[in-house]
Design a protein around this motif. Structure first.
Motif, PDB file in Angstrom:
ATOM      1  N   GLY A 246       3.800   1.770   1.965  1.00 31.27           N
ATOM      2  CA  GLY A 246       3.706   3.105   1.588  1.00 31.27           C
ATOM      3  C   GLY A 246       4.738   4.331   1.651  1.00 31.27           C
ATOM      4  O   GLY A 246       4.593   5.401   1.383  1.00 31.27           O
TER       5      GLY A 246
ATOM      6  N   GLU B 228       5.373  -0.953  -1.389  1.00 29.90           N
ATOM      7  CA  GLU B 228       3.943  -1.198  -1.395  1.00 29.90           C
ATOM      8  C   GLU B 228       3.325  -1.687  -0.174  1.00 29.90           C
ATOM      9  O   GLU B 228       2.241  -0.998   0.278  1.00 29.90           O
ATOM     10  N   GLU B 229       3.948  -2.351   0.844  1.00 30.01           N
ATOM     11  CA  GLU B 229       3.477  -2.767   2.004  1.00 30.01           C
ATOM     12  C   GLU B 229       3.328  -1.648   2.958  1.00 30.01           C
ATOM     13  O   GLU B 229       2.218  -1.609   3.665  1.00 30.01           O
TER      14      GLU B 229
ATOM     15  N   TYR C  43      10.216   2.539  -3.825  1.00 28.39           N
ATOM     16  CA  TYR C  43       8.827   2.576  -2.952  1.00 28.39           C
ATOM     17  C   TYR C  43       8.589   0.903  -2.490  1.00 28.39           C
ATOM     18  O   TYR C  43       8.349   0.053  -3.387  1.00 28.39           O
TER      19      TYR C  43
END
Length: 147
Positions: free
Chosen positions: A137, A134-135, A132
């Motif tokens: 999604g 984070e930046e 995954y």
């Protein structure tokens, strides 16, 4: 190659798909000869493809195949200079093709990265599994660095 999606083709479908993308690649290679282009190098890390595999590298930025041919851990080939625009940002689709078993192992991600800078080598680091990000999604299967 757990981060890759794999697809097995029938013999007829495999031949048809390979002919189509080879024709697209030939047209791109001919067009690169007619406009400004630069020799670039890509190094692949953390991957052991099936022996005698081919690799197909597709750029979303120009909607074309940049390279279709035998897999090597380091590849050098000419690219259209338009790829250096917008800070060399791109997103690639990479397929490792086992022609003997007619299996295509493909990795694609929505995350864009700086792939192209003149005089620099692009390093693609394949992850052991999709992770995954984070930046964005979304999940990623490789990271990119330049040296």
């Amino acid at each position: 190659m757990n981060a890759f999606n794999s697809q097995k083709f029938s013999q007829a479908d495999f031949i048809h798909v390979q002919e189509d993308l080879t024709n697209q690649y030939i047209l791109y290679k001919e067009s690169v000869k007619k406009k400004p282009s630069t020799q670039t190098t890509i190094k692949f890390h953390n991957i052991i493809p099936p022996s005698a595999s081919n690799i197909e590298i597709y750029s979303h930025k120009i909607s074309n195949y940049l390279y279709v041919g035998p897999y090597e851990s380091t590849l050098s080939f000419p690219i259209d200079d338009i790829l250096f625009e917008d800070n060399g940002i791109d997103s690639l689709v990479i397929s490792i093709v086992d022609e003997e078993d007619r299996i295509s192992h493909t990795i694609e991600q929505e995350k864009t990265s700086e792939f192209w800078r003149k005089g620099r080598t692009t390093h693609l680091w394949f992850l052991p599994f999709r992770t995954y990000d984070e930046e964005t999604g979304t999940s990623i299967g490789y990271t990119v660095s330049l040296s």
